[in-house]
Enzyme design. Structure first.
Site, PDB file in Angstrom:
ATOM      1  N   ASP A 275       0.799  -1.233   0.000  1.00 46.14           N
ATOM      2  CA  ASP A 275       0.000   0.000   0.000  1.00 46.14           C
ATOM      3  C   ASP A 275       0.828   1.278   0.000  1.00 46.14           C
ATOM      4  OD1 ASP A 275      -2.232  -1.650   0.099  1.00 46.14           O
ATOM      5  OD2 ASP A 275      -2.175  -1.707   2.292  1.00 46.14           O
TER       6      ASP A 275
ATOM      7  N   LYS B 145       1.768   1.964  -5.133  1.00 46.41           N
ATOM      8  CA  LYS B 145       2.330   1.344  -6.344  1.00 46.41           C
ATOM      9  C   LYS B 145       1.452   1.639  -7.555  1.00 46.41           C
ATOM     10  CE  LYS B 145       2.138  -2.615  -4.218  1.00 46.41           C
ATOM     11  NZ  LYS B 145       1.918  -2.181  -2.827  1.00 46.41           N
TER      12      LYS B 145
ATOM     13  N   GLY C 244      -4.650  -4.320  -3.743  1.00 46.27           N
ATOM     14  CA  GLY C 244      -5.646  -3.277  -3.990  1.00 46.27           C
ATOM     15  C   GLY C 244      -4.898  -2.022  -4.364  1.00 46.27           C
ATOM     16  N   HIS C 245      -4.943  -1.647  -5.635  1.00 47.40           N
ATOM     17  CA  HIS C 245      -4.171  -0.508  -6.121  1.00 47.40           C
ATOM     18  C   HIS C 245      -5.131   0.602  -6.549  1.00 47.40           C
ATOM     19  CE1 HIS C 245      -0.664  -3.463  -7.148  1.00 47.40           C
ATOM     20  NE2 HIS C 245      -0.964  -3.426  -5.877  1.00 47.40           N
TER      21      HIS C 245
ATOM     22  N   GLN D  24       1.937  -6.186  -3.119  1.00 46.56           N
ATOM     23  CA  GLN D  24       2.434  -6.398  -1.756  1.00 46.56           C
ATOM     24  C   GLN D  24       3.784  -5.691  -1.534  1.00 46.56           C
ATOM     25  OE1 GLN D  24       1.253  -9.651  -3.434  1.00 46.56           O
ATOM     26  NE2 GLN D  24      -0.667  -8.737  -2.840  1.00 46.56           N
TER      27      GLN D  24
ATOM     28  N   ASP E   7       2.672  14.693   1.651  1.00 42.80           N
ATOM     29  CA  ASP E   7       1.696  15.706   2.081  1.00 42.80           C
ATOM     30  C   ASP E   7       1.131  15.405   3.468  1.00 42.80           C
ATOM     31  OD1 ASP E   7       0.693  13.542   0.331  1.00 42.80           O
ATOM     32  OD2 ASP E   7      -1.297  14.292   0.874  1.00 42.80           O
TER      33      ASP E   7
HETATM   34  P1  GDP Z   1      -0.814   0.299  -3.514  1.00 43.65           P
HETATM   35  O1  GDP Z   1      -1.424  -0.960  -3.023  1.00 43.65           O
HETATM   36  O2  GDP Z   1       0.664   0.353  -3.259  1.00 43.65           O
HETATM   37  O3  GDP Z   1      -1.131   0.620  -4.943  1.00 43.65           O
HETATM   38  O4  GDP Z   1      -1.444   1.470  -2.633  1.00 43.65           O
HETATM   39  P2  GDP Z   1      -3.002   1.646  -2.236  1.00 43.65           P
HETATM   40  O5  GDP Z   1      -3.744   2.139  -3.417  1.00 43.65           O
HETATM   41  O6  GDP Z   1      -3.489   0.441  -1.546  1.00 43.65           O
HETATM   42  O7  GDP Z   1      -2.882   2.750  -1.107  1.00 43.65           O
HETATM   43  C1  GDP Z   1      -2.329   4.002  -1.344  1.00 43.65           C
HETATM   44  C2  GDP Z   1      -3.397   5.079  -1.067  1.00 43.65           C
HETATM   45  O8  GDP Z   1      -2.770   6.338  -0.948  1.00 43.65           O
HETATM   46  C3  GDP Z   1      -4.399   5.229  -2.188  1.00 43.65           C
HETATM   47  O9  GDP Z   1      -5.661   5.597  -1.659  1.00 43.65           O
HETATM   48  C4  GDP Z   1      -3.840   6.364  -3.032  1.00 43.65           C
HETATM   49  O10 GDP Z   1      -4.837   7.079  -3.732  1.00 43.65           O
HETATM   50  C5  GDP Z   1      -3.247   7.230  -1.959  1.00 43.65           C
HETATM   51  N1  GDP Z   1      -2.052   7.994  -2.341  1.00 43.65           N
HETATM   52  C6  GDP Z   1      -1.015   7.626  -3.144  1.00 43.65           C
HETATM   53  N2  GDP Z   1      -0.074   8.577  -3.160  1.00 43.65           N
HETATM   54  C7  GDP Z   1      -0.520   9.566  -2.345  1.00 43.65           C
HETATM   55  C8  GDP Z   1       0.030  10.811  -1.918  1.00 43.65           C
HETATM   56  O11 GDP Z   1       1.122  11.213  -2.274  1.00 43.65           O
HETATM   57  N3  GDP Z   1      -0.718  11.551  -1.025  1.00 43.65           N
HETATM   58  C9  GDP Z   1      -1.938  11.139  -0.583  1.00 43.65           C
HETATM   59  N4  GDP Z   1      -2.604  11.909   0.284  1.00 43.65           N
HETATM   60  N5  GDP Z   1      -2.478   9.964  -0.974  1.00 43.65           N
HETATM   61  C10 GDP Z   1      -1.777   9.195  -1.829  1.00 43.65           C
HETATM   62  P1  IMO Z   2      -1.013  -4.236  -2.203  1.00 40.92           P
HETATM   63  O1  IMO Z   2      -0.544  -4.760  -3.555  1.00 40.92           O
HETATM   64  C1  IMO Z   2      -1.113  -4.737   2.085  1.00 40.92           C
HETATM   65  C2  IMO Z   2      -1.168  -8.852   3.612  1.00 40.92           C
HETATM   66  C3  IMO Z   2      -2.419  -9.255   4.366  1.00 40.92           C
HETATM   67  C4  IMO Z   2      -1.809 -10.236   5.346  1.00 40.92           C
HETATM   68  C5  IMO Z   2      -0.744 -10.943   4.510  1.00 40.92           C
HETATM   69  C6  IMO Z   2      -1.195 -12.281   3.922  1.00 40.92           C
HETATM   70  O2  IMO Z   2      -2.267  -3.463  -2.267  1.00 40.92           O
HETATM   71  O3  IMO Z   2       0.117  -3.522  -1.536  1.00 40.92           O
HETATM   72  P2  IMO Z   2      -2.794 -12.894   1.889  1.00 40.92           P
HETATM   73  O4  IMO Z   2      -4.245 -12.594   1.657  1.00 40.92           O
HETATM   74  O5  IMO Z   2      -1.885 -12.383   0.827  1.00 40.92           O
HETATM   75  O6  IMO Z   2      -2.541 -14.349   2.198  1.00 40.92           O
HETATM   76  O7  IMO Z   2      -2.439 -12.116   3.257  1.00 40.92           O
HETATM   77  O8  IMO Z   2      -0.418 -10.051   3.461  1.00 40.92           O
HETATM   78  N1  IMO Z   2      -1.409  -8.315   2.246  1.00 40.92           N
HETATM   79  C7  IMO Z   2      -1.343  -7.012   1.936  1.00 40.92           C
HETATM   80  N2  IMO Z   2      -1.145  -5.930   2.717  1.00 40.92           N
HETATM   81  N3  IMO Z   2      -1.232  -4.591   0.754  1.00 40.92           N
HETATM   82  C8  IMO Z   2      -1.378  -5.665  -0.040  1.00 40.92           C
HETATM   83  O9  IMO Z   2      -1.357  -5.572  -1.392  1.00 40.92           O
HETATM   84  C9  IMO Z   2      -1.487  -6.945   0.540  1.00 40.92           C
HETATM   85  N4  IMO Z   2      -1.677  -8.199   0.065  1.00 40.92           N
HETATM   86  C10 IMO Z   2      -1.603  -9.026   1.107  1.00 40.92           C
HETATM   87  O10 IMO Z   2      -3.002  -8.150   5.001  1.00 40.92           O
HETATM   88  O11 IMO Z   2      -1.142  -9.532   6.374  1.00 40.92           O
HETATM   89 MG    MG Z   3      -2.933  -1.596  -1.754  1.00 42.24          MG
END
Ligand code: GDP
Ligand code: IMO
Ligand code: MG
Length: 434
Positions: free
Chosen positions: A19, A22, A46-47, A230, A343
């Protein structure tokens, strides 16, 4: 052999536990790419993408889908729930995006997540009780388990519907026997077969040999971006085992998860968040609670607040863990970093970065291999002065407040890796460049 293609391993860097942003980083890199590809994991990822009025949460389809000129690949290293893939394709179509088989390719060699894997994930988490992993309950672990146990079902098998239905039914019946012994709810086999056969028919035109597709693209001098899922600390080898996912989200997994050689890799981009977050169980040395944690996490009112994209769970938050960040750089060999969510740090009087651990009275800058060691690690912090300015409209590094630049310089030095891009908001344009 270098042809100007690059591989972006988002997350590995800093954000240790996923998270990091990416999705938004790959969206940015995809503007200059021809192909984006996922290599590992499944819909546990979840991206989030925020482009104009679009707010997309992608679980399986790579983030390049928003760029009409980019082809998207779901590689052999993935585990794919075909019902959820069909759902995601439909959702993307609802946004007016072209998700035709010309643009989306699914590997014949990827493994399927079946209702058996979902049921087994639920059953093992329940049986683990207080020491549960905190999985996303998407069936990831059991699907990879079947793969290495050499009894998984691969995506390509869906092409022969009759043979597939039989294999699928046998797998579910075997699991129902296991579930019955464990006192868990049984799978409705008839309903599941119907649902999966329907999904198989729908996905048929997308299924292909993606390694050949990528090879053709690379040989034609096209640019390929690999979207990590991840993070390093969730890697089955390098993470906080057993509190990890069941694949290799670190850089090596990209090669085996897609089937191309390291000679093609020009760049390895690490995506790190300016502080630490984690969802699920397992140790997190810099974890905070109380008002500081509430400020880092946000209330949930904004979509970028720290609540899981896949499960909605509040994320655990803490100061930047420089020990883990540096470890991620070692494991992945990042050529550059993208640092996100700067930010969110505006308005803190001071900020802390963990630069070492104390474990049993000994100071170390290494990540212990044992999860018990990591659980006993007390962070040693270096304190940095904060800044009060809103940075969300800044687009050039030199315009950032001096203390923000100091914070970034400290991270780059700690990791011995340059920070080329800083993200200061979730929207596409909110990026700061050198
Ligand atoms: P990922 O799994 O690595 O793709 O990240 P996620 O989408 O799960 O979580 C990142 C969250 O932070 C998302 O809701 C993005 O919209 C948000 N986000 C990404 N970059 C920034 C940033 O620079 N500032 C803020 N406030 N939110 C951001
Ligand atoms: P993105 O790509 C954050 C974590 C789960 C749990 C562990 C094992 O959005 O960064 P699983 O369901 O894979 O067997 O769970 O890995 N986990 C993540 N945490 N972001 C993710 O993906 C994750 N995918 C799995 O919360 O701790
Ligand atoms: Mg994510």
């Amino acid at each position: 052999m270098r042809r100007g293609n690059w591989h972006a391993c988002h997350d590995h860097t800093g954000r240790q536990w996923g998270d990091e942003g990416k999705g938004r980083a790959v969206d940015y890199l995809s503007a200059q790419a021809d192909v984006t590809a996922r290599a590992t994991g499944g819909d546990n990822a979840g991206h989030t993408l925020n482009v104009g009025e679009h707010l997309l949460k992608l679980h399986l389809v790579p983030s390049g889908i928003l760029h009409p000129h980019v082809a998207c690949v779901l590689g052999n290293g993935m585990v794919i729930n075909p019902v959820n893939l069909v759902k995601e394709i439909e959702e993307l179509r609802g946004f007016g995006l072209d998700v035709s088989p010309e643009r989306l390719k699914v590997s014949t060699r990827a493994h399927l997540i079946t209702p058996a894997h979902l049921a087994l994930d639920r059953a093992s988490e329940r049986e683990r009780g207080d020491s549960k992993i905190g999985t996303t309950l998407r069936g990831i672990g059991p699907a990879y388990g079947d793969k290495v146990d050499r009894r998984g079902i691969r995506v390509g098998e869906m092409l022969d519907v009759e043979a597939f239905a039989q294999r699928f039914e046998e797998a579910l019946s075997r699991t129902n026997g296991d579930l019955a012994r464990r006192g868990a709810d049984l799978i409705d086999i008839h309903g599941a077969v119907e649902q999966y056969v329907k999904a198989a028919a729908r996905l048929r035109p997308y299924i292909t040999d993606t390694s050949m597709f990528i090879d053709d693209a690379l040989r034609a001098g096209k640019r390929v971006v690999v979207e990590g899922a991840q993070g390093t600390l969730l890697d089955v080898d390098f993470g906080s085992y057993p509190f990890v996912t069941s694949s290799s989200p670190t850089v090596g997994g990209a090669l085996t998860g897609l089937g191309f050689g390291p000679t093609y890799v020009d760049r390895v981009v690490g995506v790190a968040k300016a502080f630490s977050t984690r969802v699920g169980g397992g140790p997190m040395p810099t974890e905070l609670d109380g008002p500081l944690a509430d400020r880092l996490r946000g209330t949930g009112a904004n979509f970028w607040d720290e609540y899981g994209t896949t499960t909605g769970r509040p994320r655990r938050v803490g100061w930047l863990d420089g020990v883990i960040l540096r470890y991620a750089c070692v494991i992945n060999g990042f050529t550059e970093l993208v640092l996100t969510k700067l930010d969110i740090l505006s308005g803190f009087e001071s900020l802390q970065i963990c630069t070492a651990y104390e474990i049993d009275g000994e100071r170390t800058t290494e990540v212990p291999a044992s999860v018990d060691g990591l659980a006993r690690a007390t962070p040693v912090y270096e304190t940095f002065p904060g800044w009060s300015e809103d940075v969300s409209e800044i687009r050039r590094m030199s315009d950032l407040p001096a203390n923000a630049r100091r914070y970034l310089d400290a991270i780059a030095e700690l990791c011995r890796t340059p920070i080329d891009v800083v993200s200061v908001g979730p929207e596409r344009a909110q990026l700061v460049h050198a």
